[in-house]
Design a protein around this motif. Structure first.
Motif, short mmCIF file in Angstrom:
data_model
loop_
_atom_site.label_atom_id
_atom_site.label_comp_id
_atom_site.label_asym_id
_atom_site.label_seq_id
_atom_site.Cartn_x
_atom_site.Cartn_y
_atom_site.Cartn_z
N GLY A 1 -35.67 -24.01 -16.73
CA GLY A 1 -35.39 -23.60 -18.10
C GLY A 1 -36.37 -22.62 -18.72
N LYS B 1 -36.04 -19.12 -17.58
CA LYS B 1 -34.77 -18.55 -18.01
C LYS B 1 -34.87 -18.17 -19.49
CE LYS B 1 -31.91 -21.92 -16.54
NZ LYS B 1 -30.62 -22.57 -16.17
N ASN B 2 -35.47 -19.04 -20.29
CA ASN B 2 -35.59 -18.78 -21.72
C ASN B 2 -36.36 -17.50 -22.00
OD1 ASN B 2 -34.27 -21.20 -22.07
ND2 ASN B 2 -36.18 -22.36 -22.32
N THR C 1 -24.11 -26.27 -22.10
CA THR C 1 -24.70 -26.23 -23.45
C THR C 1 -26.19 -26.47 -23.27
OG1 THR C 1 -24.16 -28.60 -23.63
CG2 THR C 1 -22.68 -27.06 -24.75
N SER C 2 -26.83 -25.58 -22.55
CA SER C 2 -28.23 -25.87 -22.19
C SER C 2 -29.16 -24.71 -22.53
CB SER C 2 -28.30 -26.27 -20.72
OG SER C 2 -29.59 -26.73 -20.40
N ASP C 3 -30.16 -24.54 -21.72
CA ASP C 3 -31.21 -23.55 -22.02
C ASP C 3 -30.68 -22.19 -22.42
OD1 ASP C 3 -32.69 -25.48 -19.80
OD2 ASP C 3 -34.08 -24.64 -21.27
N ILE D 1 -28.98 -22.35 -25.92
CA ILE D 1 -29.93 -22.60 -27.01
C ILE D 1 -30.78 -21.36 -27.24
CG2 ILE D 1 -31.84 -24.06 -27.80
CD1 ILE D 1 -30.73 -26.26 -25.89
N SER D 2 -31.31 -20.81 -26.16
CA SER D 2 -32.19 -19.64 -26.29
C SER D 2 -31.46 -18.43 -26.83
CB SER D 2 -32.80 -19.29 -24.93
OG SER D 2 -33.60 -20.34 -24.48
N TRP E 1 -29.24 -30.13 -24.18
CA TRP E 1 -30.59 -30.39 -23.72
C TRP E 1 -31.13 -29.24 -22.92
CZ3 TRP E 1 -30.25 -35.90 -21.16
CH2 TRP E 1 -29.97 -36.85 -22.16
N ASP F 1 -32.39 -26.14 -12.99
CA ASP F 1 -33.12 -27.40 -13.13
C ASP F 1 -32.49 -28.56 -12.37
OD1 ASP F 1 -33.84 -25.92 -15.94
OD2 ASP F 1 -35.42 -27.30 -15.32
#
Lengths: 161, 277
Positions: free
Chosen positions: A105, A108-109, A135-137, A140-141, B103, B137
């Protein structure tokens, strides 16, 4: 600072293309939407933030292209019949097309933040942001990095089942 | 911590990861059918672990939506579809099926570790792990945590078109990078035979030779090709086993052949290991 001209200052509308599900046609829709908007005379860019499975370069036949730097950051690759659609994807940063981007993550962010702020998009009517499933990194980023700008909204793609 | 995982996974004989680089190619569908297929032998204990944290499909596909995880002294109890088929997924931990699990990586990794450390699987002949698309991940973590036991290998799922294959090649490279043996590749949605006129169509044309060419080029095994059958999607939506609902379908035949090849690979592997010991 707000007074500075940022790389997204010339972008009128930003559209996110999302799903939760993979394989429903996000990248396909992003590409077709960009081409259709271009056909109506709009200035269009595509930002492909699917870092593990970037599909847009191949869909626009530029999978072998490379990106260059300028004073304000990366120069996007210009695609389409009239080379007028600006595209940025991690696909252009890979040494070999089959190289896996095996990043956790945080890495990637960091790249997504750079993709949002360090690509010299110029003046665009629409910037379409293609995302990976989930719906992840990345999601969100991307939303966090785009918050200060003209985020028009999200298009959600699904299939019937 | 590694010792904890080793202890918990000691009673697992075979572990198979189901991967793709690409979303929507049929990983979860295949994982579910692999689990059903292996559990048809009532003497085998099968465990299906769904580590797709953002988009867990396994509960619905196994007809277990709405089930909750129970805790006991010995840990979390898997949800049992059959006596010999237990399932675990983040889907069972959500208060509502539409709740988004938003998450970042580290939190996802934490849950995956819990799934391996805290679930009381008992003695398991086959642990099947369904994964989300990508090489991130979840994939790094599962390979890392499962090094406490031994992974027989990965089954990689694709569809015939180049847009899928280009992601799948990355997945193959991921496997090589982390030294994960590749049992083989499954090509889903490989052709469609109309049930009325019996004509075959290529809904997703293999413009660059499909999985067959890719496997030849990359020296991996092609386990089989599975044609499109609308009944597959229907069975998944209804939480039924497609193999049981449509035993005469060409897709069922393909799936069964592939499952058998995977079984043979695992058994042979184990035999070789026992020989060495």
């Amino acid at each position: 600072t707000p007074a500075e001209r940022t790389n997204l200052a010339g972008v009128r509308h930003i559209l996110l293309v999302l799903s939760g599900k993979g394989g429903v046609g996000k990248s396909t829709i992003s590409t077709e939407l960009a081409l259709a908007l271009r056909n109506t005379g709009k200035r269009v860019g595509i930002l492909d933030v699917d870092l593990c499975g970037p599909s847009i370069p191949r869909m626009l036949r530029v999978q072998d292209s490379a990106v260059h730097q300028c004073d304000s950051g990366w120069v996007p690759v210009f695609v389409g019949q009239d080379k007028a659609i600006a595209l940025m994807s991690i696909g252009f940063l890979l040494e070999r097309p089959d190289d896996a981007v095996v990043w956790r993550g945080p890495k990637k962010n960091a790249l997504i933040k750079q993709f949002v702020t360090d690509v010299a998009w110029g003046d665009l009517d629409f910037l379409i942001v293609d995302t990976p499933p989930g719906t992840s990194d990345e999601h969100i980023s991307t939303v966090e990095a785009l918050r200060p700008y003209q985020l028009l909204g999200a298009i959600l793609v699904t299939t019937p089942q | 911590e590694a010792a904890e995982l080793r202890a918990r996974l000691r009673a697992v004989r075979h572990t198979v990861l189901v991967l793709s680089g690409k979303g929507g190619v049929g990983k979860s569908t295949f994982s579910a059918l692999l689990a059903h297929g292996l559990a048809a032998d009532e003497t085998k204990q099968v465990a299906l672990l769904d580590i797709d944290i953002c988009g867990p499909s396994i509960p619905k596909m196994m007809g277990l939506e709405g089930e909750q995880v129970h805790q006991s002294g010995s840990g979390w109890s898997p949800v049992y579809v059959e006596e010999n088929l237990g399932v675990m997924s983040v889907g069972f931990l959500l208060s509502s099926p539409d709740d988004a699990v938003i998450w970042r990586g580290p939190k996802k990794n934490g849950l995956i570790k819990q799934f391996l450390r805290d679930v009381d699987w008992g003695e398991v002949d086959y642990l099947i792990v369904d994964t989300p698309p990508g090489t991130s991940d979840e994939h790094l973590s599962i390979v890392q945590y499962l090094s406490a036991t031994h992974i027989d290998g990965a089954v990689i799922v694709t569809t015939p078109q180049e847009v899928s294959l280009q992601d799948v090649r990355k997945e193959i490279n991921f496997c090589r990078k982390v030294k994960l043996p590749i049992i083989g590749v499954v090509e889903n949605m490989s052709g469609f035979v109309c049930p009325k006129c019996k004509n075959e169509s290529q809904i997703f044309p293999p413009t660059t030779g499909g999985a067959e060419k890719m496997c030849q080029n990359l020296n991996v095994s092609l386990l089989g090709k599975v044609p499109l059958d609308p009944q597959i999607g229907k069975s998944c939506d209804r939480g039924q086993s497609f193999l049981a609902e449509a035993p005469e379908s060409p897709a069922t035949l393909s799936y069964r052949n592939i499952i058998q090849r995977i079984q043979e690979y695992c058994e042979q592997h184990h035999f070789q290991e026992e020989k060495i010991m």
